[in-house]
Design a protein around this motif. Structure first.
Motif, PDB file in Angstrom:
ATOM      1  N   THR A  87       0.854  -1.179   0.000  1.00 15.92           N
ATOM      2  CA  THR A  87       0.000   0.000   0.000  1.00 15.92           C
ATOM      3  C   THR A  87       0.891   1.230   0.000  1.00 15.92           C
ATOM      4  N   PHE A  88       0.686   2.123  -0.969  1.00 10.47           N
ATOM      5  CA  PHE A  88       1.490   3.343  -1.041  1.00 10.47           C
ATOM      6  C   PHE A  88       0.647   4.533  -0.623  1.00 10.47           C
ATOM      7  N   LEU A  89       1.189   5.324   0.301  1.00 12.89           N
ATOM      8  CA  LEU A  89       0.518   6.530   0.775  1.00 12.89           C
ATOM      9  C   LEU A  89       1.450   7.722   0.581  1.00 12.89           C
ATOM     10  N   HIS A  90       0.907   8.802   0.057  1.00 13.17           N
ATOM     11  CA  HIS A  90       1.688  10.037  -0.078  1.00 13.17           C
ATOM     12  C   HIS A  90       0.893  11.165   0.558  1.00 13.17           C
ATOM     13  N   ARG A  91       1.501  11.820   1.534  1.00  6.38           N
ATOM     14  CA  ARG A  91       0.814  12.892   2.248  1.00  6.38           C
ATOM     15  C   ARG A  91       1.736  14.103   2.371  1.00  6.38           C
ATOM     16  N   MET A  92       1.149  15.266   2.237  1.00  9.29           N
ATOM     17  CA  MET A  92       1.865  16.520   2.476  1.00  9.29           C
ATOM     18  C   MET A  92       1.366  17.130   3.789  1.00  9.29           C
ATOM     19  N   CYS A  93       2.135  18.072   4.315  1.00  8.16           N
ATOM     20  CA  CYS A  93       1.802  18.771   5.561  1.00  8.16           C
ATOM     21  C   CYS A  93       1.678  17.815   6.745  1.00  8.16           C
ATOM     22  N   VAL A  94       2.477  16.745   6.720  1.00  8.61           N
ATOM     23  CA  VAL A  94       2.492  15.808   7.844  1.00  8.61           C
ATOM     24  C   VAL A  94       3.308  16.416   8.981  1.00  8.61           C
ATOM     25  N   ARG A  95       2.762  16.429  10.162  1.00  9.95           N
ATOM     26  CA  ARG A  95       3.473  16.943  11.323  1.00  9.95           C
ATOM     27  C   ARG A  95       4.076  15.789  12.127  1.00  9.95           C
TER      28      ARG A  95
END
Length: 451
Positions: A87-95
């Motif tokens: 499973t590939f996840l791409h997230r921005m603005c991760v704290r």
């Protein structure tokens, strides 16, 4: 200095382990940020090739805050070619840096998973990694196990750097295993999902989210063990500057963890006996150094003409004791492991070269400076752009020379302290030379185009 030999002399108290054991279902979490895609794909290939039933494990790649699509899109395409496996996840603005990414991966973990496995993006694990993890969990009855970090291509190019990094696992982690007070060190750790959720998951409150989690797991009564088996290898930092950044993060993050949990670690309020308190404290202070203040004070006192004051003598003594401490630790470990004199010397040079960063990291963490999680560069591009003469070490060297020539101290202890301050620069140059050779050795695998 007195804590480490005291801990080493305490008797081992190994647990007997639990009798009931069900075959685990693993959820492997690979957190990435601006990593070379071919390196990440190489890691995923090794994870797909495990001699473990495919239906009993999943892989989750969590890419956080990578702005350049050229770095994460190839990984996404590779993962898409293995539906049901990755499973590939791409997230921005991760704290929360890596901790935040791992918490997102935990949210997407499948319901039947019993254990979470963390693997760094540059680690190529052995084919029997998951089988060994299952055997370790069964044999020890532990809620979490930690395998040692190890590195590729170090035997001929950077054996001293490898030996210096290995000293922690061969000494601190081994002693912690005897006391059943093991803290996590990041990659290649296997944690019960139930235990991980019970303590609230990962925390980004410190820059060493692994050690901080280990303290919370132990405080909650969960058992952990160190399994001294090499099950995978990663990449060393590719330059002295990257190695310094890594040591700064490890040292400052552990000090942050110690301060954050000082009430439970150092007082009866915590769920630890004295043995466990000492061992946990020993792990968190493995790279601890208070030499920053004595160095500054000695310089000020000597420039002020106060060579014969108790303060100057005390500062000089602290510097000499710090050098003796790290020398004895590295030398004894080298003798115990029957390393050659050359390797021990290079390992000692690496430890001395990193001493200024350890001192600065300790000072920054103790004084409440805001610390930032820095990802170690694995591409080698930044390493080639850095200069060969480290500014911090040069400044210390020049200051010591000025004090030796200008002040001309006569006290043997102060002379010894100033001579000790001359060592970080040549040690840094020697370590940088080793890392340059290492970078050249691993460059082809880093730059090859993935099929």
């Amino acid at each position: 200095m007195g804590l480490r030999p005291l801990v080493a002399c305490l008797p081992a108290r190994l647990p007997t382990g639990r009798q009931e054991f069900a075959t685990p279902h693993f959820s492997i979490h690979v957190a990435t940020h601006a990593e070379p895609p071919q390196m990440v794909i190489r890691t995923l290939r090794a994870l797909l090739d495990q001699d473990w039933p495919p239906e009993r494990y999943e892989i989750i790649v969590m890419d956080n805050n990578t702005a350049d699509p050229a770095l994460w899109k190839p990984v996404e395409s590779y993962c898409a070619a293995h539906p049901g496996r990755i499973t590939f996840l791409h997230r921005m603005c991760v704290r929360g840096a890596k901790a935040g990414a791992l918490n997102i991966a935990l949210e997407h973990t499948r319901a039947d998973a019993t254990h979470v496995v963390t693997v760094d993006a540059d680690y190529v694990v052995n084919r029997d990694f998951l089988r060994r993890a299952s055997e370790a969990l069964h044999r020890t009855g532990a809620d979490y196990v930690q395998f040692p970090q190890s590195y590729v291509a170090t035997a001929t190019t950077a054996p001293g750097v490898d030996a210096e990094l290995e000293e922690y696992f061969r000494t601190n982690a081994a002693v912690a295993d005897d006391a059943e007070a093991v803290l996590l060190t990041g990659t290649l750790c296997v944690i019960s999902k139930q235990a991980l959720i019970a303590v609230g998951g990962w925390s980004g409150a410190t820059t060493t989210e692994d050690a901080e989690l280990g303290v919370r797991l132990r405080q909650a009564g969960f058992a952990g063990r160190f399994i001294n088996q090499i099950v995978g290898k990663g990449l060393l930092p590719l330059s002295l500057r990257d190695l310094e950044k890594q040591r700064y993060r490890w040292c400052s993050g552990n000090v942050q963890t110690l301060l954050r949990h000082s009430w439970t670690i150092l007082t009866p309020a915590g769920n630890f006996n004295l043995h466990k308190r000492l061992v946990i404290l020993s792990q968190l202070t493995a790279w601890f150094s208070l030499a920053f203040v004595p160095c500054a004070l000695l310089t000020v006192w000597l420039l002020a003409g106060q060579e014969h004051t108790p303060a100057a003598t005390l500062a000089a003594g602290a510097i000499v004791l710090s050098l003796c401490d790290l020398t004895i630790r590295v030398a004894l470990r080298g003798l115990h492991d029957r390393l050659t004199f050359s390797v021990v010397l290079r390992a000692l040079a690496c430890r001395i070269a990193l001493a200024p960063q350890s001192a600065k990291a300790t000072f920054d963490a103790l004084t409440g400076c805001r610390l930032k999680f820095v990802v170690t560069d694995k591409s080698g591009d930044k390493a080639q752009a850095t200069g060969s003469l480290p500014a911090c070490h040069l400044m210390i060297f020049v200051t010591a020379v000025i004090l030796l020539i200008g002040v001309q101290p006569t006290q043997p202890l102060i002379l010894a302290a100033l001579l000790a301050l001359l060592l970080p620069l040549p040690a840094a140059l020697l370590t940088d030379q080793s890392l340059r050779a290492y970078r050249a050795a691993v460059a082809p695998p880093l730059t090859e185009v993935s099929a």
